[in-house]
Design a protein around this motif. Structure first.
Motif, PDB file in Angstrom:
ATOM      1  N   HIS C  85      30.987  67.442  51.391  1.00  0.00           N
ATOM      2  CA  HIS C  85      30.026  67.707  52.466  1.00  0.00           C
ATOM      3  C   HIS C  85      29.001  66.588  52.451  1.00  0.00           C
ATOM      4  CE1 HIS C  85      31.669  71.624  51.296  1.00  0.00           C
ATOM      5  NE2 HIS C  85      31.454  72.002  52.532  1.00  0.00           N
ATOM      6  N   THR C  86      29.025  65.723  53.478  1.00  0.00           N
ATOM      7  CA  THR C  86      28.053  64.628  53.541  1.00  0.00           C
ATOM      8  C   THR C  86      26.809  65.166  54.216  1.00  0.00           C
ATOM      9  OG1 THR C  86      29.833  63.019  53.648  1.00  0.00           O
ATOM     10  CG2 THR C  86      27.642  62.274  54.303  1.00  0.00           C
ATOM     11  N   ILE C  87      25.712  65.244  53.465  1.00  0.00           N
ATOM     12  CA  ILE C  87      24.520  65.935  53.923  1.00  0.00           C
ATOM     13  C   ILE C  87      23.369  64.960  54.130  1.00  0.00           C
ATOM     14  CG2 ILE C  87      22.828  67.736  53.370  1.00  0.00           C
ATOM     15  CD1 ILE C  87      24.911  69.093  51.663  1.00  0.00           C
ATOM     16  N   ARG C  88      22.735  65.057  55.294  1.00  0.00           N
ATOM     17  CA  ARG C  88      21.541  64.269  55.581  1.00  0.00           C
ATOM     18  C   ARG C  88      20.329  65.161  55.341  1.00  0.00           C
ATOM     19  NH1 ARG C  88      19.980  61.919  61.417  1.00  0.00           N
ATOM     20  NH2 ARG C  88      18.422  60.447  60.766  1.00  0.00           N
ATOM     21  N   PHE C  89      19.373  64.696  54.554  1.00  0.00           N
ATOM     22  CA  PHE C  89      18.256  65.555  54.159  1.00  0.00           C
ATOM     23  C   PHE C  89      17.168  65.505  55.224  1.00  0.00           C
ATOM     24  CE2 PHE C  89      20.753  65.800  50.586  1.00  0.00           C
ATOM     25  CZ  PHE C  89      20.836  64.633  49.852  1.00  0.00           C
ATOM     26  N   VAL C  90      17.165  66.504  56.103  1.00  0.00           N
ATOM     27  CA  VAL C  90      16.198  66.483  57.215  1.00  0.00           C
ATOM     28  C   VAL C  90      15.339  67.720  57.340  1.00  0.00           C
ATOM     29  CG1 VAL C  90      17.412  64.870  58.724  1.00  0.00           C
ATOM     30  CG2 VAL C  90      17.996  67.287  58.774  1.00  0.00           C
ATOM     31  N   GLY C  91      15.750  68.855  56.768  1.00  0.00           N
ATOM     32  CA  GLY C  91      14.996  70.092  56.968  1.00  0.00           C
ATOM     33  C   GLY C  91      14.749  70.791  55.650  1.00  0.00           C
ATOM     34  N   ASN C  92      14.241  72.014  55.767  1.00  0.00           N
ATOM     35  CA  ASN C  92      13.946  72.814  54.578  1.00  0.00           C
ATOM     36  C   ASN C  92      15.132  72.973  53.655  1.00  0.00           C
ATOM     37  OD1 ASN C  92      11.325  73.426  54.686  1.00  0.00           O
ATOM     38  ND2 ASN C  92      11.567  75.386  55.727  1.00  0.00           N
ATOM     39  N   VAL C  93      16.231  73.447  54.231  1.00  0.00           N
ATOM     40  CA  VAL C  93      17.396  73.773  53.411  1.00  0.00           C
ATOM     41  C   VAL C  93      18.000  72.509  52.806  1.00  0.00           C
ATOM     42  CG1 VAL C  93      19.688  74.799  53.383  1.00  0.00           C
ATOM     43  CG2 VAL C  93      17.893  75.828  54.784  1.00  0.00           C
ATOM     44  N   THR C  94      18.212  71.489  53.632  1.00  0.00           N
ATOM     45  CA  THR C  94      18.872  70.288  53.111  1.00  0.00           C
ATOM     46  C   THR C  94      17.977  69.537  52.131  1.00  0.00           C
ATOM     47  OG1 THR C  94      18.221  69.157  55.147  1.00  0.00           O
ATOM     48  CG2 THR C  94      20.479  69.969  55.016  1.00  0.00           C
ATOM     49  N   ASN C  95      16.671  69.561  52.363  1.00  0.00           N
ATOM     50  CA  ASN C  95      15.787  68.902  51.386  1.00  0.00           C
ATOM     51  C   ASN C  95      15.817  69.626  50.040  1.00  0.00           C
ATOM     52  OD1 ASN C  95      14.661  66.542  52.531  1.00  0.00           O
ATOM     53  ND2 ASN C  95      13.488  67.809  53.930  1.00  0.00           N
ATOM     54  N   ALA C  96      15.925  70.958  50.087  1.00  0.00           N
ATOM     55  CA  ALA C  96      16.041  71.700  48.824  1.00  0.00           C
ATOM     56  C   ALA C  96      17.375  71.376  48.159  1.00  0.00           C
ATOM     57  CB  ALA C  96      15.919  73.196  49.098  1.00  0.00           C
ATOM     58  N   ILE C  97      18.433  71.247  48.940  1.00  0.00           N
ATOM     59  CA  ILE C  97      19.747  70.897  48.379  1.00  0.00           C
ATOM     60  C   ILE C  97      19.701  69.518  47.730  1.00  0.00           C
ATOM     61  CG2 ILE C  97      22.136  70.323  49.004  1.00  0.00           C
ATOM     62  CD1 ILE C  97      22.093  72.567  51.020  1.00  0.00           C
ATOM     63  N   SER C  98      18.885  68.624  48.294  1.00  0.00           N
ATOM     64  CA  SER C  98      18.823  67.260  47.741  1.00  0.00           C
ATOM     65  C   SER C  98      18.328  67.242  46.312  1.00  0.00           C
ATOM     66  CB  SER C  98      17.929  66.377  48.615  1.00  0.00           C
ATOM     67  OG  SER C  98      16.562  66.707  48.425  1.00  0.00           O
ATOM     68  N   ARG C  99      17.686  68.319  45.897  1.00  0.00           N
ATOM     69  CA  ARG C  99      17.143  68.353  44.531  1.00  0.00           C
ATOM     70  C   ARG C  99      18.144  68.954  43.539  1.00  0.00           C
ATOM     71  NH1 ARG C  99      12.422  69.442  47.683  1.00  0.00           N
ATOM     72  NH2 ARG C  99      12.646  71.703  47.579  1.00  0.00           N
ATOM     73  N   LEU C 100      19.322  69.347  43.984  1.00  0.00           N
ATOM     74  CA  LEU C 100      20.302  69.947  43.082  1.00  0.00           C
ATOM     75  C   LEU C 100      21.050  68.877  42.302  1.00  0.00           C
ATOM     76  CD1 LEU C 100      21.779  72.696  45.430  1.00  0.00           C
ATOM     77  CD2 LEU C 100      20.005  72.946  43.695  1.00  0.00           C
ATOM     78  N   ARG C 101      21.714  69.327  41.236  1.00  0.00           N
ATOM     79  CA  ARG C 101      22.464  68.420  40.351  1.00  0.00           C
ATOM     80  C   ARG C 101      23.876  68.957  40.165  1.00  0.00           C
ATOM     81  NH1 ARG C 101      19.615  65.666  41.699  1.00  0.00           N
ATOM     82  NH2 ARG C 101      17.725  64.709  40.908  1.00  0.00           N
TER      83      ARG C 101
END
Lengths: 163, 375, 289
Positions: C85-101
């Motif tokens: 899943h190629t994710i662009r960090f633009v909102g609440n949910v995706t920005n929170a996902i960007s912090r996962l490992r």
């Protein structure tokens, strides 16, 4: 010039020059020559007062503007069949507003713009054809520039033009 | 009096107090009987115990942006036309739990939801409302996916429908082909005359609920009164929407009609119409976590295409103004809904007209769009 | 639309908005600034083995406490054990996902949506026009075409992004070229080290020779870019039914119930996100529709 037969062959292969008569092509060839630019070398620089209209035959020419602190930013690349330095044909601008650099080994036709302008003024039919072509080039550049201006790929937070 | 044996399709008459026995049967069978009643000077659908809870001797006067309950000059129970509430809130609740999760040893486990297994008996469902339930059946119960909450409640309801003999001032069910009489889809059908209720058995469950009632045969006076009442009702609609078949194309071909902007100057984008509309179905999800982060719950809540956030996404709002949102609502309800579900979304109940604070009348607006319309 | 690539095994049941099924992040590939590909594998081994998707479909990716985001699947359809899943960090949910490992858990529901019609366009020339993150939902189609190269005619990818650092999957372009795909790349603005084209994606059409009767266009990117790609395709006489776009709208349920993603009569999560232009033509240019 020894280039003339080569130039005429190239003219015949480029859609840009179609619709011109053999006589006109001959006249154009008289004040044109071929230019070879190796990769990385400038064709001209911002501020240069040179007066040529170029058509790319092979390679790729990047149009670049120098950004102090960021270096040169490339805002357009001219591909084969594209025109570089179209502003020479208009009577207004007399120095380059951007640099042009070969990013691939390139080959271009260089036309003496002053001779071209004089020829167009003397022969209005030819002038009309040339100006129409230039208008097309400018229109397409303007469309590209507008789409670049909209910055379609910017992150929503930093988009300068808001939906 | 000879015993009248009831079967499917039987029509009989009962003296009005006998209806309480029907409600009694339903309660014994485990149903919660819900019907029209007056609470806080408003007509609502709430649990009723018997005739005494019904809005006897009352009618409503409705127009764009206005609803008043007034005394009528008779003792009938079901004359008053519906208020802001519809049966939608029972089958598609405004708030419902989707799932609950609990974190244990680093894993998220699903917690059982509070068991919510209501069995409703809807008492007094009008033809427009029955049509609205049929519309929502198509929305929520499909061959690919199904809404479990709607389906569960829908399978368990009992419908006592009634012919609407006194349509309201904003009603146009006759134009939409959804009333004012009930044809099918009921467990019991009721027609109210001055002296009696005429009851028709519509299903085995209806038959059950009518056991051991003291019933009378329907005599010709009552049949005539019923027929006359139905005919009069069809001709006394408060509103008319003409040439309904042409509306879907009319709207989709006139998306840039100047009328949309004109409506937007009056529309407050307040979402009243979508809340009172018995077929509107849009919803949103709320995800909430406990402070410690160990519990999280997803809730489904009603939403509206008039909400500014409804069509907002990273990159901007697709419908950033009232004109575009109103256009979305009307073209969905009266045009694209048909392509989606095979029927139009509007049942002609008139609630959106009555409960619009600006008094916007969709029958009027559609006629206005016909003027200078593109083919 | 052909069903042969839509498989019965999905990470969802017939009910709407039920709890998602759990997957582990096995790897995170940074792709560009603000964009990474999250590789997910279902924790349930049976589900991991049976899950299938078709190119162009998406999953609803769930982070407990934050919510869900609709993310296109960007990995190889024949290798679904790890779903990219190629994710662009633009909102609440995706920005929170960007912090996962890697090792962290995400919920998945899907796959949803109508895919690219790659089974229906055999024998045709294919032009894939993508912009920015729009290359992500097209990559599975590219993989499928490469795997079945002989089934397709001339295949050209024209792709653009804002700047050279924003290009997705640049290390794969040469591999694609070796498999017989033409790959033309452009950026909105270049730097001193960029020797490629500078311009916009629709202009790349001028580099192509399009056979209108046999060409199919698949396009995904910013809506304005897609509009001009459609315009250039129509100008070259490609018919509306052979131009496919992938649309994006605010999605909440992904299953055609909540109403949010509607455009005209279509639920983008159900009848889309891939549409042929004939479906959209009546209202594509109506502002704010």
């Amino acid at each position: 010039m020894g280039d003339k037969p080569v130039l005429l062959d190239i003219f015949h292969a480029i859609p840009w020059f179609q619709q011109l008569s053999e006589d006109h092509l001959g006249l154009l060839a008289d004040f044109s020559h071929l230019v070879e630019i190796p990769q990385g070398k400038d064709l001209f620089k911002e501020g240069d007062k040179e007066d040529f209209l170029y058509v790319v035959v092979n390679g790729r020419i990047a149009i670049e503007i120098f950004f102090p602190g960021r270096g040169r930013i490339s805002i357009y690349t001219a591909e084969p069949m594209d025109v570089v330095g179209w502003s020479s044909v208009t009577p207004v601008v007399r120095q380059r507003t951007a640099s042009a650099r070969a990013v691939l080994d390139s080959r271009l036709i260089a036309m003496d713009a002053q001779a071209l302008r004089r020829l167009c003024e003397g022969d209005c039919a030819l002038g009309c054809v040339v100006m129409r072509r230039i208008a097309n080039v400018v229109a397409q550049r303007l469309l590209v520039t507008r789409l670049q201006l909209l910055d379609l790929f910017a992150n929503p937070g930093e988009q300068k033009i808001h939906a | 009096m000879p015993e009248i044996k009831l079967h499917l399709g039987s029509q009989v008459a009962i003296r009005k107090p006998v209806l309480d026995q029907v409600l009694g049967h339903l309660e014994k069978a485990g149903y919660q009987t819900i019907g029209p009643c007056i609470k806080d000077a408003a007509l609502v659908y709430a649990p009723i115990g018997g005739l005494q809870d019904l809005p006897q001797g009352l009618i409503s006067e409705q127009s764009g942006g206005s609803y008043r309950i007034k005394p009528s000059n008779n003792a009938r129970y079901f004359d008053i036309t519906p208020g802001a509430q519809s049966w939608k809130q029972f089958l598609f609740p405004p708030r419902s739990e989707s799932f609950k999760l609990m974190k244990e040893n680093g894993h998220w486990l699903e917690e059982g939801l509070s068991e919510d297994l209501p069995r409703y008996a809807f008492i007094g469902v009008r033809p427009c409302e029955l049509a609205a339930i049929a519309v929502q059946d198509k929305v929520f119960i499909r061959s690919d996916f199904t809404d479990p909450i709607y389906k569960h409640r829908r399978e368990r309801i009992f419908i006592l429908a009634l012919d609407c003999l006194h349509p309201g001032d904003t009603c146009f069910c006759a134009s939409m082909g959804t009333g004012p009489t009930v044809e099918s889809g009921f467990d019991i059908k009721l027609t109210e005359l001055d002296d009696v209720f005429l009851l028709e058995v519509g299903s085995p469950a209806g038959l059950e609920a009518m056991q051991d009632l003291s019933v009378e045969a329907v005599d010709s006076r009552w049949l005539q009164a019923s027929a006359a009442g139905r005919k009069a009702a069809a001709n006394s609609m408060g509103r008319v929407l003409s040439d309904v078949a042409s509306i879907p194309d009319l709207l989709i071909n006139n998306l840039e009609h100047p009328r949309w902007k004109e409506i937007a100057a009056r529309c407050l984008s307040c979402t009243n119409c979508t809340q009172v509309c018995p077929t509107c179905f849009c919803w949103d999800v709320e995800d909430a976590t406990s402070l410690g982060g160990k519990n999280t719950m997803r809730t489904r809540v009603w939403d509206s295409c008039f909400n500014p956030a409804y069509s907002a996404q990273a990159g901007g709002n697709i419908r950033p103004n009232t004109a575009s949102r109103y256009r979305q609502w009307l073209t969905h309800k009266m045009s694209t809904w048909r392509q989606q579900f095979g029927v139009l979304g509007c049942v002609g109940c008139g609630r959106c007209i009555t409960w619009c604070p600006a008094g916007i009348d969709i029958t009027e607006e559609i006629e206005a769009i016909r003027v200078d319309a593109k083919e | 639309m052909s069903d042969i690539l839509l498989a019965p095994a999905k990470a969802t049941r017939e009910d709407v908005l039920i709890a998602p099924l759990w997957a582990e992040i096995v790897e995170i590939t940074p792709e560009a600034e603000g964009v990474s590909t999250f590789w997910l594998a279902f924790k349930d081994k049976a589900l991991a083995a049976s899950y299938r998707f078709a190119p162009g479909q998406f999953n609803m990716v769930y982070l407990p406490g934050y919510g869900e985001a609709a993310i296109s699947i960007s990995s190889h359809p024949a290798k679904p054990e790890r779903i990219g899943h190629t994710i662009r960090f633009v909102g609440n949910v995706t920005n929170a996902i960007s912090r996962l490992r890697p090792g962290d858990t995400l919920g998945l529901r899907g796959p949803f949506g109508m895919p690219w019609p790659i089974a229906d366009i055999k024998g045709r020339d294919v032009i894939i026009a993508a912009g920015g993150i729009g290359l992500a939902p097209l990559r599975p189609a590219i993989y499928h075409i490469i795997e079945n190269r002989a089934d397709y005619g001339k295949v050209t990818i024209i792709y653009g992004a804002r700047a050279p650092g924003d290009l997705l999957y640049p290390r794969e372009y040469d591999a694609w070229r070796k498999k017989g795909l033409e790959v033309l790349v452009t950026v909105d603005r270049g730097d001193e080290n960029w020797a490629g084209q500078v311009g916009v994606v629709p202009i790349l059409f001028y580099n192509l020779r399009v056979r209108p009767e046999n060409s199919v266009i698949l396009t995904c990117g910013p809506e304005i870019m897609m509009r001009f790609v459609v315009f250039e395709s129509l100008a070259r006489r490609v018919s509306q039914e052979h131009i496919f776009v992938s649309l994006e709208r605010n999605m909440k349920c992904g299953q055609g119930f909540c109403g949010h993603c509607q455009i005209g009569p279509y639920f983008i999560c159900k009848e889309g996100p891939v549409f042929h232009f004939g479906q959209l033509a009546p209202f594509f240019n109506v502002e704010n529709f």
